[in-house]
Design a protein around this motif. Sequence first.
Motif: not given
Length: 342
Positions: A124-128, A255-278
């Motif tokens: 497990i990494t800090l990014a995870n 960092w701002v751009n990295t935070s706003w890159q989708p990593n996966d999606r919320s199973p409840w809203t289907d919105d993507a999630y970056g680093y602390g941001w939907f």
Amino acid sequence: MSYKNRLVQSLIALCLALPLAWLSAETYASDFPESARQQALNMAAEFPRLHSIMAAHDGDVIIAEAFRGPGLDTPANIKSLSKTVLSAVVGGAVDRGEVRLDQAITDLMPNRIPDNATPGIERITLANLVSMQAGLERTSGRNYGRWVVSNDWVAYALSRPFVDEPGGRMLYSTGSTHLASVALTETTGRSTLALAREYLGEPLGIRIDPWLRDPQGAYFGGNDMVMSPRDLLTFGEMYRQGGRHNGVQVLSERWVNTSWQPNDRSPWTDDAYGYGWFITELAGERVYYGRGFGGQVLYVVPSVELTVVITSDPNPPSPGGRYLRELHQIVAQVLIPAAHHL
């Protein structure tokens, strides 16, 4: 008393009162349509649990209204919107070379790994952690109560079984973001509060008060921070401007751009999630938002130079996803279309 003396005293009293009236009034030096502003306020007023709404367009405040609750300048519990702020603190540490996103948590906080830790946590990494992809069983939802009454939140979170691979599915878990907070403290030797004040509070000129700590004294990572709506607006505007505030680079644009890159999606809203941001789309525009229980929401819409903050009564019962969708409509139906046509 002569008429002249009474007149002088009245003028003095008026002059003393003017600064107070000036300070309490909001001014809107913007060409944002008044009709749209009023429509947004009317929609917001329909929600009995909504405390306040603030919005800025192209750097100008266009809405600042507190219907009830603590007000616009008083810190209030922002619940899990704290995860968005914590992500910025992680970004500040990454920008300064104090931590790396690819570092394993076992390297970041070797003294906090319990003897009964689940085998494989070294993957497990800090990014995870900040992307909610640790792979461990969640400590939110129905598991939250058992976690926060444990005598060691770190040990409890790290002893959960794997339900996915690190870097796999998004598993919304406040235990993950708390581990990120502890990792920052263990690596830098400074509390998350001290880091938040250094990286965000001082350069942005915003107030960051102490908040809840775990049984070992680490600041809660991802819940129960207290910030005012006005300070949240300043924070969101900094992100909208690529990490800058008043000409100062608070966080790197990378960092701002990295935070706003989708990593996966919320199973409840289907919105993507970056680093602390939907990440979602409203009214045809890409929208980045952080949210907290009960209706604490920060929206940033760079394409139309819009930032919006909404705070609400965080106490249960919460209307859950329906209320969030209703708040989305203020942004989607009124604010984005008005900003789009300027």
